[in-house]
Design an enzyme around this catalytic site. Structure first.
Site, PDB file in Angstrom:
ATOM      1  N   THR A 186       0.979  -1.153  -0.030  1.00  0.00           N
ATOM      2  CA  THR A 186       0.077  -0.223  -0.102  1.00  0.00           C
ATOM      3  C   THR A 186       0.816   1.497  -0.040  1.00  0.00           C
ATOM      4  OG1 THR A 186       0.052   0.126   2.556  1.00  0.00           O
ATOM      5  CG2 THR A 186      -1.700  -1.181   1.386  1.00  0.00           C
ATOM      6  N   GLU A 331      -5.599  -3.090  -1.728  1.00  0.00           N
ATOM      7  CA  GLU A 331      -6.302  -4.362  -1.089  1.00  0.00           C
ATOM      8  C   GLU A 331      -7.291  -4.886  -1.642  1.00  0.00           C
ATOM      9  OE1 GLU A 331      -5.345  -1.314   0.257  1.00  0.00           O
ATOM     10  OE2 GLU A 331      -4.742  -1.526   2.225  1.00  0.00           O
ATOM     11  N   LYS A 439     -14.204  17.674  10.779  1.00  0.00           N
ATOM     12  CA  LYS A 439     -15.117  17.498  11.612  1.00  0.00           C
ATOM     13  C   LYS A 439     -15.324  19.067  12.271  1.00  0.00           C
ATOM     14  CE  LYS A 439     -17.045  13.530  13.836  1.00  0.00           C
ATOM     15  NZ  LYS A 439     -16.838  12.661  14.751  1.00  0.00           N
ATOM     16  N   TRP A 444     -19.790  16.441   9.980  1.00  0.00           N
ATOM     17  CA  TRP A 444     -18.844  16.086   8.875  1.00  0.00           C
ATOM     18  C   TRP A 444     -18.855  17.010   7.825  1.00  0.00           C
ATOM     19  CZ3 TRP A 444     -18.581  10.032   8.246  1.00  0.00           C
ATOM     20  CH2 TRP A 444     -17.874   9.659   9.082  1.00  0.00           C
TER      21      TRP A 444
END
Ligand code: ADP
Length: 546
Positions: A186, A331, A439, A444
């Site tokens: 990754t 992934e 936030k 959000w």
């Protein structure tokens, strides 16, 4: 009662064998580091891959051992894809855009045994070689005429010499389909790099799903140019897909700027391409400043980061190139969703159609997904409720190499770290990565939405929106913007541009103009670095900190 059908394992070598037998004359065209354009048929590709498999045997590469590459998109890299995995070893594509320290760490962690690399990366290999522990053999991917006189790398072999010494007869072993085939790390935008170990089975299933019409829709009639590098999640699987469907493959080598890409698209009649938004930005800028056209390009696959609606419009409305917005992760091999419209959406008014296309798309068969609230309960598919996106399927990681990071799954699902909603048609839309979420006063704010609006302004070349600390609201959105060359855009103009496009409280608090947004090794904006640099900007502006 068992079914009575043949039990043939799903193997990567079968993709190459199929290409050779059924599309033997189809071409792989490569622009090489040496400066030439090389052409070879799938038949020649298969023969050279077999020679290479024999060469790996003479180098003592054992089943399961890792063979690393540092290479661009090109035919020799493709030969390694098939020879290494096909013979039962594991292909480990290293990302040359990483720092030598990171590369050394990754190669040691993977216990790479042999490294094949291209001349462009010689300085990198010279920096890594004295420190890396497990690599015992280096091979330069070129011919004798292009071998440098002295490199300081002991016992350096020449790729073409290796092949020339071998026979092109090699029986691909009938491996267990769960045998490891390739390894990607990754890219580390969310912490230490972790190894994802694909299998023959996961790769073939991923390829079958990705070529289908509601996914990447590839066929023998296509000429495919993957701009996405073969060192980044196997170029989204396109080197496998091209063999499966018999598509012509055009591999662009080291030059990925707008001018080089456009010339190659035109010269080779490319119909489909694939890459991250930052690459397309360079291409569109070149095409538009020079008043050029795309004469053969019909589709482009955009993924790896959100495709701004302004880019969708530019490709589709100005250039007649259909955009396929896709989402995936290392992934996930990487494909998870593709934004192909459903029948009833084709006749939607244009703005609504574009809004659907700007979403990340529907799950391809094989990938199941859901969004969950913080307590893990599944949220409704109403296009509004957003939570963490969870996925499962046969080409999704079940654990990282060497068990790094512990068990990544939650009740059999892989938490993606992306925050998303899913609508009634099954279109998933990413609002943020959980790490990038802003936030504000407990609510959000989606940074991608704000970036998309900023990017639609004609004076903006690139925009990143980050969470900046705020005394009252905890965090507030801060825009970091690189202007287009010559643009005189001001803070007030840009903030005014948001008016009416979003809820007022979503409007960024401030704009910082920079020369360039830092990009990571896979062409994505490095928001982590921007947060480190500008996270205190609003506090400083308010005199709260110095
Ligand atoms: P890394 O996780 O290290 O960045 P990956 O290349 O695996 O490496 O990146 C996967 C991530 O990229 C996804 O989790 C998602 O955040 C982002 N991504 C991929 N495709 C898209 C897309 N179409 N829109 C928005 N984000 C995307």
């Amino acid at each position: 009662m068992h079914g009575q059908m043949m039990q043939l394992p799903l193997l990567i070598s079968s993709l190459l064998t199929h290409a050779e037998r059924h599309h033997g004359e189809q071409l792989v065209v490569s622009r090489r580091v040496e400066g030439d354009v090389h052409r070879q048929s799938f038949r020649a590709l298969a023969a050279r891959s077999r020679r290479l498999a024999n060469a790996l045997t003479t180098l003592g590469v054992q089943a399961g051992e890792r063979v690393a590459t540092l290479a661009w998109n090109g035919h020799r890299h493709m030969e390694l894809y098939y020879a290494v995995s096909g013979s039962g070893a594991v292909l480990h594509t290293l990302n040359p855009r990483l720092h030598p320290d990171q590369l050394t760490w990754i190669a040691d962690h993977a216990e790479d045994q042999v490294l094949f690399f291209e001349a462009s990366f010689l300085p990198l290999v010279q920096a890594v070689a004295p420190r890396v522990k497990t690599i015992r053999q280096y091979v330069l991917m070129t011919d004798r005429a292009h071998m440098p006189a002295s490199t300081g790398i002991p016992n350096l072999l020449c790729f073409e010499d290796l092949l020339a010494a071998q026979d092109d007869h090699f029986e691909w072993p009938l491996l267990d389909e769960n045998t490891a085939s390739s390894l990607c790390y990754t890219s580390g935008t969310t912490g230490n790099p972790k190894g994802v170990l694909y299998s023959h089975r996961s790769t073939v299933l991923h390829t079958l799903a990705s070529v289908s019409p509601d996914a990447l829709n590839l066929s023998s009639r296509d000429v495919v140019l993957p701009v996405v590098p073969m060192f980044h999640v196997n170029a989204w699987g396109l080197p496998y897909a091209a063999c499966m469907v018999g598509a012509r493959l055009v591999l662009p080598g080291p030059h990925l700027d707008g001018k080089s890409l456009h010339e190659l698209f035109e010269a080779e009649g490319v119909t489909v391409s694939a890459g991250v938004p930052t690459v397309w930005q360079g291409l569109l800028a070149h095409v538009e400043t020079n008043d050029l056209k795309f004469s053969s390009m019909r589709r482009t696959i955009v993924g790896g980061a959100a495709c701004p609606p302004a880019m969708l419009r530019a490709f589709q409305e100005r250039h007649g190139v259909q955009v396929l917005h896709a989402w995936g992760m290392t992934e996930l091999s990487p494909l998870g969703t593709a934004g192909v419209l459903k029948g009833h959406q084709l006749n939607l008014p244009e703005d609504q159609r574009l809004a659907v296309q700007a979403k990340q798309g529907r799950a391809v068969f094989g990938v199941d997904m859901k969004v969950v609230a913080e307590d893990g309960t599944e949220l409704p598919w109403n296009g509004q409720a957003s939570g963490e996106l969870m996925v499962r399927g046969p080409w999704i990681v079940s654990q990282y190499l060497k068990g790094e990071g512990g068990d990544p799954l939650v009740d059999g699902w892989f938490p993606t770290g992306d925050v998303a909603s899913i609508d009634a048609d099954g279109f998933m839309q990413i609002t943020d990565r959980s790490k990038d979420v802003i936030k504000s006063g407990g609510e959000w704010i989606g940074s991608i939405d704000l970036e998309n609006i900023a990017m639609a302004h004609p004076g903006v070349a690139m925009a990143a929106c980050i969470a900046a600390k705020h005394a009252k609201w905890d965090e507030r959105p801060l825009l970091i913007v690189a202007r287009k060359p010559g643009a005189t855009l001001t803070r007030e103009e840009l903030l005014g541009f948001f008016e009416g496009k979003i809820a007022k409280w979503w409007t960024p608090d401030d704009v910082v103009f920079v020369d360039a947004i830092p990009l990571g090794a896979t062409g994505k904006m490095l928001k982590m670095r921007l947060r480190e640099q500008y996270g205190n900007h609003l506090l400083q502006a308010a005199g709260e900190v110095t």
